[in-house]
Scaffold this motif. Structure first.
Motif, PDB file in Angstrom:
ATOM      1  N   TYR A 213       0.452  -1.472   0.439  1.00  0.00           N
ATOM      2  CA  TYR A 213      -0.205  -0.297   0.296  1.00  0.00           C
ATOM      3  C   TYR A 213       1.097   1.467  -0.025  1.00  0.00           C
ATOM      4  O   TYR A 213       2.162   1.004   0.457  1.00  0.00           O
ATOM      5  CB  TYR A 213      -0.934   0.020   1.199  1.00  0.00           C
ATOM      6  N   GLY A 214       0.336   2.218  -0.289  1.00  0.00           N
ATOM      7  CA  GLY A 214       0.855   3.259  -0.466  1.00  0.00           C
ATOM      8  C   GLY A 214       0.903   4.270   1.234  1.00  0.00           C
ATOM      9  O   GLY A 214       2.154   4.664   1.170  1.00  0.00           O
ATOM     10  N   LEU A 215       0.198   4.024   2.184  1.00  0.00           N
ATOM     11  CA  LEU A 215       0.048   4.694   2.891  1.00  0.00           C
ATOM     12  C   LEU A 215      -0.559   3.585   4.778  1.00  0.00           C
ATOM     13  O   LEU A 215      -1.796   2.782   4.380  1.00  0.00           O
ATOM     14  CB  LEU A 215      -0.981   6.104   2.750  1.00  0.00           C
ATOM     15  N   ALA A 216      -0.177   3.979   5.536  1.00  0.00           N
ATOM     16  CA  ALA A 216      -0.582   3.504   6.458  1.00  0.00           C
ATOM     17  C   ALA A 216      -1.358   4.053   7.322  1.00  0.00           C
ATOM     18  O   ALA A 216      -0.468   5.137   7.868  1.00  0.00           O
ATOM     19  CB  ALA A 216       0.121   2.458   7.434  1.00  0.00           C
ATOM     20  N   LEU A 217      -2.296   4.357   7.936  1.00  0.00           N
ATOM     21  CA  LEU A 217      -2.346   4.862   8.682  1.00  0.00           C
ATOM     22  C   LEU A 217      -2.954   4.606  10.648  1.00  0.00           C
ATOM     23  O   LEU A 217      -3.652   3.393  10.504  1.00  0.00           O
ATOM     24  CB  LEU A 217      -3.348   6.257   8.349  1.00  0.00           C
ATOM     25  N   ALA A 218      -3.277   4.605  11.356  1.00  0.00           N
ATOM     26  CA  ALA A 218      -2.845   3.923  12.905  1.00  0.00           C
ATOM     27  C   ALA A 218      -3.359   4.928  14.079  1.00  0.00           C
ATOM     28  O   ALA A 218      -2.563   4.888  14.897  1.00  0.00           O
ATOM     29  CB  ALA A 218      -2.309   2.805  12.690  1.00  0.00           C
ATOM     30  N   PRO A 271      -6.308  -1.084   4.826  1.00  0.00           N
ATOM     31  CA  PRO A 271      -7.522  -1.408   5.117  1.00  0.00           C
ATOM     32  C   PRO A 271      -7.450  -1.212   6.983  1.00  0.00           C
ATOM     33  O   PRO A 271      -5.876  -2.047   7.896  1.00  0.00           O
ATOM     34  CB  PRO A 271      -7.599  -3.071   4.941  1.00  0.00           C
ATOM     35  N   ALA A 272      -8.650  -0.508   7.692  1.00  0.00           N
ATOM     36  CA  ALA A 272      -8.687  -0.984   8.970  1.00  0.00           C
ATOM     37  C   ALA A 272      -8.499  -2.156   9.702  1.00  0.00           C
ATOM     38  O   ALA A 272      -8.340  -1.935  10.661  1.00  0.00           O
ATOM     39  CB  ALA A 272      -9.941   0.220   9.481  1.00  0.00           C
ATOM     40  N   ALA A 273      -8.752  -3.318   9.441  1.00  0.00           N
ATOM     41  CA  ALA A 273      -9.007  -5.060   9.358  1.00  0.00           C
ATOM     42  C   ALA A 273      -7.854  -4.863   9.929  1.00  0.00           C
ATOM     43  O   ALA A 273      -7.622  -6.272  10.325  1.00  0.00           O
ATOM     44  CB  ALA A 273      -9.785  -5.428   8.334  1.00  0.00           C
ATOM     45  N   PRO A 278      -3.875  -4.617  17.419  1.00  0.00           N
ATOM     46  CA  PRO A 278      -2.250  -3.832  17.734  1.00  0.00           C
ATOM     47  C   PRO A 278      -1.265  -4.602  17.251  1.00  0.00           C
ATOM     48  O   PRO A 278      -0.236  -3.487  17.221  1.00  0.00           O
ATOM     49  CB  PRO A 278      -2.795  -5.241  18.916  1.00  0.00           C
ATOM     50  N   ASN A 279      -1.085  -5.484  16.463  1.00  0.00           N
ATOM     51  CA  ASN A 279      -0.364  -5.412  15.539  1.00  0.00           C
ATOM     52  C   ASN A 279       0.132  -4.659  14.303  1.00  0.00           C
ATOM     53  O   ASN A 279       1.475  -4.249  13.986  1.00  0.00           O
ATOM     54  CB  ASN A 279       0.835  -7.171  15.371  1.00  0.00           C
ATOM     55  N   GLY A 280      -0.427  -4.841  13.697  1.00  0.00           N
ATOM     56  CA  GLY A 280      -0.815  -3.423  12.582  1.00  0.00           C
ATOM     57  C   GLY A 280      -0.504  -2.364  13.054  1.00  0.00           C
ATOM     58  O   GLY A 280      -0.575  -1.630  11.969  1.00  0.00           O
ATOM     59  N   TRP A 425     -14.283   3.333   9.274  1.00  0.00           N
ATOM     60  CA  TRP A 425     -12.433   3.169   8.616  1.00  0.00           C
ATOM     61  C   TRP A 425     -13.148   1.785   7.835  1.00  0.00           C
ATOM     62  O   TRP A 425     -12.949   1.315   6.741  1.00  0.00           O
ATOM     63  CB  TRP A 425     -11.362   2.896   9.249  1.00  0.00           C
ATOM     64  N   LEU A 426     -13.663   0.797   8.790  1.00  0.00           N
ATOM     65  CA  LEU A 426     -14.693  -0.415   7.646  1.00  0.00           C
ATOM     66  C   LEU A 426     -14.998  -0.088   6.589  1.00  0.00           C
ATOM     67  O   LEU A 426     -15.946  -0.876   6.205  1.00  0.00           O
ATOM     68  CB  LEU A 426     -15.116  -1.232   8.934  1.00  0.00           C
TER      69      LEU A 426
END
Length: 448
Positions: A213-218, A271-273, A278-280, A425-426
């Motif tokens: 993926y291009g981006l990760a948000l958390a 994906p938000a899933a 916790p690890n993601g 997000w889902l």
């Protein structure tokens, strides 16, 4: 301590604290004998402890009658333990405070007003960034001296960015809009690849089998994702400091919708899933294992990126939205517990920790940006030696920023925001409905 843990306020409520605790009736549990005083100093970050200990060593040398014991409790336990200690009047003499907890602590009388000490010792508050100093003030009372600051910017994997034919300057000059995503989405499309090698803007792209993926948000509470987009869209989280939440205004909802679109419409964000586990949510690990090329994270995690990527990462400015660039700007303080047995000595420690001498010692370790702006260059220099340009964080801090909301309902917000926004997000709830729900419930919890 994970990135997620440091970003998000603990969910423990502050309602169990004893109201109106004062220095006259409290006790921190510190001991003294033969003119010697022992102070306890509460912190939560193990990464910062070695540099802090060097600072404490210098303090003790200059104050031979004072011994300081650092009490380290990881973020996940820090606040619940601190509140239990406050209720039992055994809290550390000096401790790290967060703006999410500050309003409630100030209301409950467990913080010492430093104004008389500042005036008596002629402490020059102008050396600090005024935005930081203001964050620890209520009326004419100053409840902490600034310790550090942080902003949110784009952290990227150098190898992945180069493979996509993009540079740090490219990443820092992107723009987004709610209609077609702008150049920001186009860049993320270049960085997103399915298992067949196709990009989201190409025919045949398989959104259910994405390799990278291009981006990760958390960010469960919003600090490292939609709050920043909201700032770039002209949204204000509150009508004023210590006021009401306003996250259901159109500019805020539009920003929330855009974050949902990055995942579900454009398919350029993890994906938000995945990230909600916790690890993601460990963004340094996401970048290291090349699950995403870019993450939005706070400067507090720089050491974690260095550990994971050994200098193979960089920092770029966040994109500009319809209202321009913008980032969340936050900082901690060193607070003096109102129940300390040794308030004068505790003040000496607070004063020292906020001094240029102490900040130089801590800045030299490269773990946290200093609250004194003239020392920012030293922090940049440390990371340059590691092969990483971190100046985007300071450039972001100098531009348009939004402060962490000052409100007595932070604990409620941080609980109420979790489920509705996870559903957004889902794709299970609309941004407007979620924002209305969280806004109403958070405002209902505000206390005078």
């Amino acid at each position: 301590m994970s990135a997620r843990s440091r970003r998000v306020l603990a969910l423990a409520a502050t309602s169990t604290l004893v109201l109106g605790l004062t220095a006259a009736c409290g006790s921190s549990g510190s001991d003294s004998a033969g003119g010697k005083v022992t102070l306890r100093y509460g912190i939560w970050d193990a990464v910062q402890k070695p540099a802090l200990q060097k600072s404490i060593d210098a303090f003790e040398k200059a104050h031979p009658n004072i011994t300081v014991k650092i009490e380290l409790n990881a973020w996940a336990q820090y606040w619940s333990k601190l509140q239990t200690q406050m209720a039992g009047r055994t809290a550390p003499d000096v401790f790290w405070d967060h703006v999410g907890y500050f309003p409630q602590f100030a209301k409950q009388g467990v913080l010492t007003d430093l104004s008389p000490y500042i005036k008596a010792d002629k402490v020059d508050l102008s050396v600090y960034d005024p935005k930081l100093t203001a964050g620890w003030k209520q009326g004419d009372k100053q409840y902490g001296l600034p310790k550090d600051w942080d902003t949110i910017e784009q952290v990227y994997n150098k190898t992945m960015l180069k493979t996509a034919g993009l540079t740090q300057d490219d990443l820092s000059g992107l723009t987004w809009n709610p209609d077609d995503g702008g150049t920001f989405v186009k860049a993320l499309q270049k960085l997103t690849v399915d298992k067949s090698g196709k990009h989201p803007n190409e025919s045949g792209f398989d959104s259910k089998n994405v390799k990278q993926y291009g981006l990760a948000l958390a960010s469960p509470n919003g600090q490292t994702d939609w709050w920043d987009f909201a700032t770039q869209n002209g949204c204000k989280l509150q009508d004023k400091a210590w006021g009401k939440w306003t996250i259901n205004q159109p500019s805020c909802v539009e920003a929330i919708q855009f974050v949902q679109d990055l995942r579900l419409k454009y398919h350029v964000a993890v994906p938000a899933a995945v990230t909600n586990t916790p690890n993601g949510a460990a963004l340094p690990a996401v970048l290291a294992r090349k699950q995403a090329a870019v993450v939005w994270d706070g400067s507090w995690d720089l050491s974690a990126y260095q550990t994971s990527l050994k200098g193979n990462f960089g920092v770029a400015l966040l994109p500009s939205g319809p209202a321009g660039q913008g980032t969340v700007y936050n900082g901690l303080s060193n607070a003096l517990y109102a129940g300390s047995k040794h308030p004068k000595e505790a003040w000496e420690l607070v004063k020292w920790l906020g001094s240029e001498q102490s900040e130089k010692i801590i800045t030299a370790a490269g773990t946290v940006w200093p609250s004194i702006p003239t020392l920012n260059k030293d922090f940049v220099a440390y990371w340059e030696k590691q092969g990483v340009d971190v100046s985007a964080f300071s450039k972001g801090a100098e531009g348009t920023t939004i402060g962490y909301p000052l409100t007595t309902s932070s604990a409620t917000y941080n609980v109420k925001v979790l489920d509705p926004f996870n559903q957004v997000w889902l794709g299970q709830q609309t941004p407007k409905k979620a924002a209305d729900t969280v806004n109403t419930e958070s405002n209902a919890a505000i206390t005078d």
